[in-house]
Design a protein around this motif. Structure first.
Motif, mmCIF file in Angstrom:
data_model
loop_
_atom_site.group_PDB
_atom_site.id
_atom_site.type_symbol
_atom_site.label_atom_id
_atom_site.label_comp_id
_atom_site.label_asym_id
_atom_site.label_seq_id
_atom_site.Cartn_x
_atom_site.Cartn_y
_atom_site.Cartn_z
ATOM 1 N N ARG A 73 -3.902 11.180 11.088
ATOM 2 C CA ARG A 73 -2.829 10.190 10.963
ATOM 3 C C ARG A 73 -3.320 8.877 10.362
ATOM 4 N NH1 ARG A 73 0.395 9.278 16.357
ATOM 5 N NH2 ARG A 73 1.350 7.719 14.967
ATOM 6 N N LEU A 74 -4.602 8.665 10.402
ATOM 7 C CA LEU A 74 -5.171 7.420 9.873
ATOM 8 C C LEU A 74 -5.316 7.532 8.361
ATOM 9 C CD1 LEU A 74 -7.974 6.857 12.524
ATOM 10 C CD2 LEU A 74 -5.816 5.611 12.357
ATOM 11 N N GLU A 75 -4.657 6.649 7.628
ATOM 12 C CA GLU A 75 -4.776 6.607 6.166
ATOM 13 C C GLU A 75 -5.874 5.604 5.799
ATOM 14 O OE1 GLU A 75 -1.021 6.260 3.963
ATOM 15 O OE2 GLU A 75 -0.005 6.366 5.922
ATOM 16 N N THR A 76 -6.834 6.038 5.034
ATOM 17 C CA THR A 76 -7.909 5.149 4.614
ATOM 18 C C THR A 76 -7.385 4.147 3.584
ATOM 19 O OG1 THR A 76 -9.542 6.897 4.971
ATOM 20 C CG2 THR A 76 -10.218 5.017 3.630
ATOM 21 N N LEU A 77 -7.657 2.872 3.822
ATOM 22 C CA LEU A 77 -7.239 1.821 2.898
ATOM 23 C C LEU A 77 -8.390 1.363 2.018
ATOM 24 C CD1 LEU A 77 -5.003 -0.350 5.269
ATOM 25 C CD2 LEU A 77 -4.255 1.260 3.508
ATOM 26 N N THR A 92 -16.909 -2.432 7.146
ATOM 27 C CA THR A 92 -15.738 -2.011 7.907
ATOM 28 C C THR A 92 -14.801 -1.175 7.054
ATOM 29 O OG1 THR A 92 -15.857 -4.052 9.210
ATOM 30 C CG2 THR A 92 -13.789 -2.818 9.293
ATOM 31 N N VAL A 93 -14.444 -0.005 7.578
ATOM 32 C CA VAL A 93 -13.411 0.819 6.958
ATOM 33 C C VAL A 93 -12.079 0.450 7.607
ATOM 34 C CG1 VAL A 93 -12.564 3.141 6.519
ATOM 35 C CG2 VAL A 93 -15.015 2.683 6.458
ATOM 36 N N PHE A 94 -11.125 0.038 6.791
ATOM 37 C CA PHE A 94 -9.794 -0.305 7.270
ATOM 38 C C PHE A 94 -8.875 0.902 7.097
ATOM 39 C CE2 PHE A 94 -11.709 -4.382 6.753
ATOM 40 C CZ PHE A 94 -11.088 -5.208 7.683
ATOM 41 N N PHE A 95 -8.173 1.242 8.186
ATOM 42 C CA PHE A 95 -7.238 2.355 8.195
ATOM 43 C C PHE A 95 -5.819 1.834 8.417
ATOM 44 C CE2 PHE A 95 -11.237 4.238 9.778
ATOM 45 C CZ PHE A 95 -11.377 5.318 8.927
ATOM 46 N N LEU A 96 -4.857 2.634 8.005
ATOM 47 C CA LEU A 96 -3.446 2.354 8.250
ATOM 48 C C LEU A 96 -2.908 3.390 9.226
ATOM 49 C CD1 LEU A 96 -0.698 0.973 7.567
ATOM 50 C CD2 LEU A 96 -0.498 2.595 5.656
ATOM 51 N N LEU A 97 -2.220 2.922 10.274
ATOM 52 C CA LEU A 97 -1.574 3.815 11.239
ATOM 53 C C LEU A 97 -0.114 3.406 11.385
ATOM 54 C CD1 LEU A 97 -1.695 6.024 13.477
ATOM 55 C CD2 LEU A 97 -2.154 4.155 15.093
ATOM 56 N N ARG A 98 0.795 4.360 11.122
ATOM 57 C CA ARG A 98 2.229 4.123 11.308
ATOM 58 C C ARG A 98 2.615 4.691 12.677
ATOM 59 N NH1 ARG A 98 4.148 3.864 5.557
ATOM 60 N NH2 ARG A 98 2.359 4.500 4.298
ATOM 61 N N LEU A 99 3.115 3.823 13.540
ATOM 62 C CA LEU A 99 3.455 4.267 14.887
ATOM 63 C C LEU A 99 4.685 5.157 14.889
ATOM 64 C CD1 LEU A 99 2.903 1.256 17.314
ATOM 65 C CD2 LEU A 99 1.387 3.163 16.781
ATOM 66 N N LEU A 153 0.470 -0.151 -0.333
ATOM 67 C CA LEU A 153 -0.743 -0.751 0.229
ATOM 68 C C LEU A 153 -2.005 0.071 -0.032
ATOM 69 C CD1 LEU A 153 -2.144 -2.938 1.898
ATOM 70 C CD2 LEU A 153 -1.486 -1.660 3.971
ATOM 71 N N PRO A 154 -2.024 1.387 0.196
ATOM 72 C CA PRO A 154 -3.266 2.129 -0.024
ATOM 73 C C PRO A 154 -3.809 1.982 -1.442
ATOM 74 C CG PRO A 154 -1.752 3.448 1.267
ATOM 75 C CD PRO A 154 -0.979 2.260 0.798
ATOM 76 N N GLU A 155 -2.943 2.074 -2.434
ATOM 77 C CA GLU A 155 -3.402 1.938 -3.816
ATOM 78 C C GLU A 155 -3.905 0.527 -4.091
ATOM 79 O OE1 GLU A 155 -1.766 2.444 -8.438
ATOM 80 O OE2 GLU A 155 -0.510 3.032 -6.738
ATOM 81 N N ALA A 156 -3.178 -0.492 -3.619
ATOM 82 C CA ALA A 156 -3.589 -1.875 -3.846
ATOM 83 C C ALA A 156 -4.901 -2.182 -3.137
ATOM 84 C CB ALA A 156 -2.497 -2.823 -3.364
ATOM 85 N N ALA A 157 -5.070 -1.656 -1.915
ATOM 86 C CA ALA A 157 -6.310 -1.887 -1.175
ATOM 87 C C ALA A 157 -7.488 -1.205 -1.857
ATOM 88 C CB ALA A 157 -6.155 -1.393 0.255
ATOM 89 N N GLY A 158 -7.275 -0.004 -2.366
ATOM 90 C CA GLY A 158 -8.340 0.684 -3.094
ATOM 91 C C GLY A 158 -8.759 -0.069 -4.340
ATOM 92 N N ALA A 159 -7.787 -0.632 -5.059
ATOM 93 C CA ALA A 159 -8.105 -1.420 -6.255
ATOM 94 C C ALA A 159 -8.882 -2.673 -5.881
ATOM 95 C CB ALA A 159 -6.817 -1.791 -6.980
ATOM 96 N N GLN A 160 -8.520 -3.309 -4.751
ATOM 97 C CA GLN A 160 -9.243 -4.502 -4.299
ATOM 98 C C GLN A 160 -10.683 -4.153 -3.930
ATOM 99 O OE1 GLN A 160 -8.043 -7.959 -3.988
ATOM 100 N NE2 GLN A 160 -10.276 -8.031 -3.977
ATOM 101 N N GLU A 161 -10.862 -3.009 -3.282
ATOM 102 C CA GLU A 161 -12.215 -2.574 -2.913
ATOM 103 C C GLU A 161 -13.094 -2.435 -4.159
ATOM 104 O OE1 GLU A 161 -14.517 1.247 -0.853
ATOM 105 O OE2 GLU A 161 -12.323 1.206 -0.972
ATOM 106 N N LYS A 162 -12.557 -1.862 -5.232
ATOM 107 C CA LYS A 162 -13.331 -1.701 -6.462
ATOM 108 C C LYS A 162 -13.719 -3.047 -7.051
ATOM 109 C CE LYS A 162 -11.465 2.835 -7.719
ATOM 110 N NZ LYS A 162 -10.651 3.607 -8.707
#
Length: 452
Positions: A73-77, A92-99, A153-162
């Motif tokens: 359920r945890l999406e890697t950001l 730190t690995v940031f994850f996304l969790l939708r309740l 968010l996942p795509e934007a966070a991945g681009a920021q990481e790069k």
């Protein structure tokens, strides 16, 4: 090596969960953060271990017992590593969790004393108004979430990481309107960087561009160019003082951008600015540097100049008026004590400077080395007390009849790493000089002794 850790951005509809870390915590106490923590041996290794770490922290900190079956359920950001300016760094690995329905977090440990559900833009507005402190990387994800939404968010966070991996400066903001950029300098250990600050929103000032490394200049230039594309103007360079690890990039930025250099007269006198055609402006106690409109839209935002000699005869500090931040230079550090070299420094004067700044209503304190501190007055008082304790220890040893310099060094600084003793020697000499000026000790030949 940075410590491995996990952090979880918990979403409920359009709201994100922020926890207020209790003020007594050493690491980001009194800041709002996402749930998370460091990898423990029982979590396992690799990505699975970091996911297990994230789920464990959710249970411990906010009472969400999801179990290992929910690792997926945890999406890697993105992965974010603390810049090399802190005594303890985290990867730190940031994850996304939708309740899901029925999943209700609550206070569950001694790390958080409050939980808030907030829309990202509301949290950012609250931070901009100075109503809450937010951990710098959490601010980054809140901005990405506000701009791109949960789906983007996942795509934007991945681009920021790069971008960060390619060397872009981390967006480190401990308070609004001050970007902290730790750049590599040949400074005094344990520090390896000096904090260059970009102060302002539309009207920008560069404070202490200390690195002499062209690669570091390029990283800072990239950020300045970005701010200028957004409509900002860089108006000048401010210096706390002229030690080499604070001025290594002054000529580059002054000449390339046509910027004046503003500093105390005793600092400007030590720099070859005139021969390079760089404009100089002398700053004195009470001068004001106007910053225009503050990040929250309020008027009258400025820096106030304070003369703070002691570490250096031309040392200045800058008090930022809207959020009550102090740009302290080498007045203090969050890594170690400041070296007072008797050849150009003066311990008694330095302590007077500490005390005067302690009387200001300071919130965040920005040192030249190490992370910012959220309770600046407490930090200044700590160093005042520390110097008093060191002086009392020195006097006690002198009363025992120990007076040879090497013995005084090893007895007075027996808690210091042997590699740091050459720096401790300078502080010892400054301490002896202070006590001699006060008439409490004297020197006979090569021996120091108490006066009757």
């Amino acid at each position: 090596m940075p410590r491995l850790s996990s952090s979880v951005l918990v979403l409920r509809g359009e709201e994100v969960l922020l926890g207020h870390r209790i003020p007594a915590l050493r690491f980001f106490g009194d800041y709002f953060a996402f749930p998370g923590g460091k990898l423990e041996p029982g979590d396992g290794e690799g990505e699975q271990g970091l996911r297990a770490c994230a789920l464990r922290e959710l249970g411990e900190e906010i009472g969400l017992d999801l179990g290992t079956r929910d690792l997926g359920r945890l999406e890697t950001l993105a992965t974010v590593t603390t810049p090399p300016f802190a005594p303890v760094r985290y990867q730190t690995v940031f994850f996304l969790l939708r309740l899901g329905e029925g999943e209700v977090p609550g206070l569950s440990s001694g790390e958080f004393d409050e939980l808030r559900w907030m829309r990202p833009r509301d949290a950012l507005r609250s931070w901009t108004r100075g109503e809450m402190r937010i951990v710098p990387p959490v601010l980054l994800f809140l901005r990405l979430l506000a701009e791109h939404g949960a789906e983007g968010l996942p795509e934007a966070a991945g681009a920021q990481e790069k971008l960060l991996e390619q060397g872009q400066l981390h967006p480190v903001y401990f308070s609004p309107g001050i970007l902290l950029a730790p750049l590599k300098t040949p400074t005094v250990p344990p520090a390896t960087t000096t904090n260059t600050l970009v102060v302002g929103e539309r009207l920008l000032y560069l404070v202490d561009p200390g690195s002499g490394d062209p690669e570091e200049w390029a990283r800072l230039d990239e950020r300045l160019d970005f701010f200028c594309r957004m409509g900002a103007r860089v108006l000048g360079i401010l210096l706390t003082h002229s030690h080499p690890d604070h001025v290594g990039g002054v000529l580059h930025f002054a000449k390339e951008r046509g910027l004046p250099v503003l500093a105390a007269e005793k600092s400007l006198a030590q720099l070859p600015l005139e021969v390079h055609g760089v404009e100089q402006r002398v700053l004195v106690q009470g001068d004001r540097i106007e910053l225009g409109e503050a990040p929250d839209g309020s008027e009258g935002w400025r820096l106030e100049v304070h003369e703070t000699p002691g570490h250096h005869p031309g040392h200045l500090a800058f008090f930022e008026t809207r959020y009550r931040s102090l740009i302290a230079g080498d007045l203090c550090s969050t890594l170690s004590t400041i070296v007072i070299d008797p050849h150009e420094g003066h311990l008694g004067t330095y302590l007077e400077s500490l005390q005067r700044m302690r009387e200001l209503e300071i919130e965040t304190l920005y040192p030249a080395h190490g992370p910012a501190h959220p309770r600046g007055r407490e930090l200044l008082q700590f160093f005042i007390d520390h110097r008093k304790e060191r002086e009392d220890k020195l006097l006690s040893i002198l009363r025992e009849g120990v007076g040879e310099l090497a013995a005084l060094l090893h007895r007075t600084y027996d808690d210091v790493d042997p590699d740091q003793l050459p720096y401790a020697l300078r502080s010892l000499l400054s301490g002896l000089q202070k006590l001699e000026e006060e008439g409490r000790i004297r020197k006979r030949g090569e021996i120091w002794e108490m006066r009757a």
